[in-house]
Design a protein around this motif. Structure first.
Motif, PDB file in Angstrom:
ATOM      1  N   VAL A 152     -23.857   3.242  -2.663  1.00 23.46           N
ATOM      2  CA  VAL A 152     -23.454   3.346  -4.053  1.00 23.46           C
ATOM      3  C   VAL A 152     -21.928   3.467  -4.119  1.00 23.46           C
ATOM      4  O   VAL A 152     -21.358   4.477  -3.698  1.00 23.46           O
ATOM      5  N   GLY A 153     -21.285   2.424  -4.622  1.00 22.66           N
ATOM      6  CA  GLY A 153     -19.846   2.463  -4.830  1.00 22.66           C
ATOM      7  C   GLY A 153     -19.547   3.341  -6.028  1.00 22.66           C
ATOM      8  O   GLY A 153     -20.227   3.265  -7.051  1.00 22.66           O
ATOM      9  N   ALA A 154     -18.531   4.199  -5.904  1.00 22.41           N
ATOM     10  CA  ALA A 154     -18.236   5.154  -6.976  1.00 22.41           C
ATOM     11  C   ALA A 154     -16.902   4.885  -7.661  1.00 22.41           C
ATOM     12  O   ALA A 154     -16.509   5.649  -8.535  1.00 22.41           O
ATOM     13  N   THR A 155     -16.221   3.828  -7.276  1.00 21.19           N
ATOM     14  CA  THR A 155     -14.875   3.591  -7.799  1.00 21.19           C
ATOM     15  C   THR A 155     -14.689   2.143  -8.244  1.00 21.19           C
ATOM     16  O   THR A 155     -15.482   1.264  -7.920  1.00 21.19           O
ATOM     17  N   SER A 156     -13.596   1.930  -8.956  1.00 18.99           N
ATOM     18  CA  SER A 156     -13.184   0.600  -9.403  1.00 18.99           C
ATOM     19  C   SER A 156     -11.683   0.489  -9.184  1.00 18.99           C
ATOM     20  O   SER A 156     -10.959   1.474  -9.318  1.00 18.99           O
ATOM     21  N   GLY A 157     -11.227  -0.712  -8.869  1.00 17.63           N
ATOM     22  CA  GLY A 157      -9.803  -0.923  -8.655  1.00 17.63           C
ATOM     23  C   GLY A 157      -9.017  -1.130  -9.924  1.00 17.63           C
ATOM     24  O   GLY A 157      -7.798  -1.251  -9.904  1.00 17.63           O
ATOM     25  N   GLY A 158      -9.703  -1.196 -11.059  1.00 15.25           N
ATOM     26  CA  GLY A 158      -9.017  -1.362 -12.329  1.00 15.25           C
ATOM     27  C   GLY A 158      -8.631  -2.788 -12.667  1.00 15.25           C
ATOM     28  O   GLY A 158      -7.963  -3.039 -13.658  1.00 15.25           O
ATOM     29  N   GLN A 159      -9.037  -3.731 -11.872  1.00 20.40           N
ATOM     30  CA  GLN A 159      -8.759  -5.148 -12.110  1.00 20.40           C
ATOM     31  C   GLN A 159     -10.090  -5.850 -12.395  1.00 20.40           C
ATOM     32  O   GLN A 159     -11.152  -5.256 -12.305  1.00 20.40           O
ATOM     33  N   GLY A 160     -10.053  -7.115 -12.671  1.00 18.08           N
ATOM     34  CA  GLY A 160     -11.284  -7.872 -12.870  1.00 18.08           C
ATOM     35  C   GLY A 160     -12.043  -8.036 -11.570  1.00 18.08           C
ATOM     36  O   GLY A 160     -11.464  -8.065 -10.488  1.00 18.08           O
ATOM     37  N   ASN A 161     -13.356  -8.117 -11.631  1.00 21.70           N
ATOM     38  CA  ASN A 161     -14.241  -8.376 -10.497  1.00 21.70           C
ATOM     39  C   ASN A 161     -14.130  -7.307  -9.403  1.00 21.70           C
ATOM     40  O   ASN A 161     -14.225  -7.619  -8.230  1.00 21.70           O
ATOM     41  N   ASP A 162     -13.911  -6.053  -9.760  1.00 24.71           N
ATOM     42  CA  ASP A 162     -13.880  -5.009  -8.728  1.00 24.71           C
ATOM     43  C   ASP A 162     -14.551  -3.709  -9.182  1.00 24.71           C
ATOM     44  O   ASP A 162     -14.277  -2.647  -8.656  1.00 24.71           O
ATOM     45  N   GLU A 163     -15.452  -3.800 -10.150  1.00 22.69           N
ATOM     46  CA  GLU A 163     -16.140  -2.599 -10.627  1.00 22.69           C
ATOM     47  C   GLU A 163     -17.054  -2.039  -9.531  1.00 22.69           C
ATOM     48  O   GLU A 163     -17.374  -2.709  -8.556  1.00 22.69           O
TER      49      GLU A 163
END
Length: 170
Positions: free
Chosen positions: A41-52
């Motif tokens: 389970v990924g818990a983070t996002s890079g804040g850009q498109g296609n990285d949720e």
């Protein structure tokens, strides 16, 4: 700044792991080699498109280096549009009968950089902290957290993923 955070985190976790090993010198822990599968389970996002954040699966394995507290581990986190494949070296400390905590580091290789995985979307150094336990004959339960440092393309963000699964020991 990231190096300062990394150094502080490594020192804090290392002191916990090492003190657990000293406090539990009479426990056996586990030296089982295994391969397992479970959820990531990924818990983070890079804040850009296609990285949720992504939910996917994991395949993990452990080889305990004989007569040392070290293990060589391999992990693949999949889900999204790519997979993150990681060779990792850990220090293992027994904390109870048939149970270890482990702490270590390695590197995450994303099969298609820029595409999402549970641990970011680009190659990155990885730190892991986890626990594993032999729950019955040839069955290992494991869970860990992986921290990918600067693991998102076009972003300075770190990635965090949580894994859990069951393995077959041999």
């Amino acid at each position: 700044m990231k190096l300062t955070k990394l150094a502080a985190s490594v020192l804090a976790v290392a002191s916990i792991v090492l003190s657990a090993g000293i406090a539990s010198a009479q426990t056996a822990g586990t030296n089982a080699d295994y391969i397992g599968a479970g959820i990531a389970v990924g818990a983070t996002s890079g804040g850009q498109g296609n990285d949720e954040a992504q939910i996917g699966g994991n395949i993990q394995g452990r080889y305990a280096v004989p007569k040392t507290p070290l293990s060589l581990r391999g992990s693949a986190l999949y889900g999204g549009d790519a997979a993150a494949i990681m060779p990792i070296v850990t220090y293992d400390a027994p904390i109870a009968k048939n149970t270890n905590v482990y702490f270590g580091g390695g590197y995450s290789f994303v099969t298609e950089e820029g595409q999402k995985t549970p641990l970011g979307n680009q190659n990155a150094p990885v730190v892991t902290l986890g626990i594993e336990s032999e729950v019955s004959n040839h069955v290992i339960a494991y869970g860990d957290t992986k921290w990918g440092i600067d693991a998102y393309r076009n972003s300075g963000a770190d990635a965090v993923s949580f894994q859990a699964g069951l393995g077959y020991s041999f």
